[in-house]
Write an enzyme that holds these catalytic residues in place. Structure first.
Site, PDB file in Angstrom:
ATOM      1  N   ASP A 121      59.454 -41.572  18.837  1.00 15.82           N
ATOM      2  CA  ASP A 121      59.331 -40.278  19.739  1.00 15.82           C
ATOM      3  C   ASP A 121      57.912 -39.954  19.924  1.00 15.82           C
ATOM      4  OD1 ASP A 121      60.263 -38.242  21.216  1.00 15.82           O
ATOM      5  OD2 ASP A 121      60.629 -36.868  19.414  1.00 15.82           O
ATOM      6  N   SER A 175      67.877 -44.449  14.913  1.00 16.20           N
ATOM      7  CA  SER A 175      68.089 -43.956  13.615  1.00 16.20           C
ATOM      8  C   SER A 175      67.677 -44.885  12.331  1.00 16.20           C
ATOM      9  CB  SER A 175      69.457 -43.584  13.497  1.00 16.20           C
ATOM     10  OG  SER A 175      69.819 -42.559  14.129  1.00 16.20           O
TER      11      SER A 175
END
Length: 168
Positions: free
Chosen positions: A33, A121
């Site tokens: 991110d 994840s």
């Protein structure tokens, strides 16, 4: 659809869409991110802020996906999806599968033909990479999509090897 694997940095990929393993705030963070926001520049953050001000005031829910510009990345769009935090006490694998299905749904809406995914994840959300690889590859294969190439971009050798095992 063709599935390819690349060992490298997702921010260096040339693709119609790059999938961001985002946090729910959509305002940048660490890992993939943060790298996407840093390299893509302020246009991505500006569109994320606009999304927060309109449709996603409480943030993007886990397992959903939304697109923004790709800014300075070698792509047209970034598809942001929030992966689940791994839990030993609760099976959240459907949420992880949903990240992949929803990213492909958004890619279809955009007309994207090539989509680059990270190992969603598996970083700070601690999902075991072997299990994440299985879920990602199985879900992508089972999802009806117009995307022609799904590229999994893996940052290190263990992730690459785990995805290679399931992509055979």
């Amino acid at each position: 659809m063709k599935i390819t694997l690349v060992r490298g940095d997702i921010t260096e990929q040339h693709a119609d869409a790059i999938v961001n393993a985002a946090n729910s705030s959509l305002l940048g963070g660490g890992g993939v991110d943060g790298a996407i926001h840093r390299k893509g520049g302020p246009d991505i953050l500006a569109e994320c802020r606009a999304l927060r001000a309109s449709s996603y005031g409480r943030g993007l829910p886990t397992g959903q996906a939304v697109a923004t510009t790709a800014g300075r990345l070698n792509a047209r769009w970034v598809i942001h999806t929030v992966g689940p935090v791994h839990s030993r006490d609760e099976d959240r694998s459907e949420l992880l599968a949903s990240c992949h299905r929803e990213a492909l749904r958004v890619a279809d809406e955009l007309g994207a033909r090539t989509v680059a995914f990270p190992a969603i994840s598996t970083g700070v959300y601690r999902w075991p990479v072997e299990d994440a690889a299985r879920i990602a590859v199985e879900t992508v294969r089972a999802t009806k999509t117009s995307v022609e190439e799904v590229r999994f971009v893996l940052f290190d050798d263990p992730a690459y090897e785990a995805f290679a095992e399931h992509a055979r």
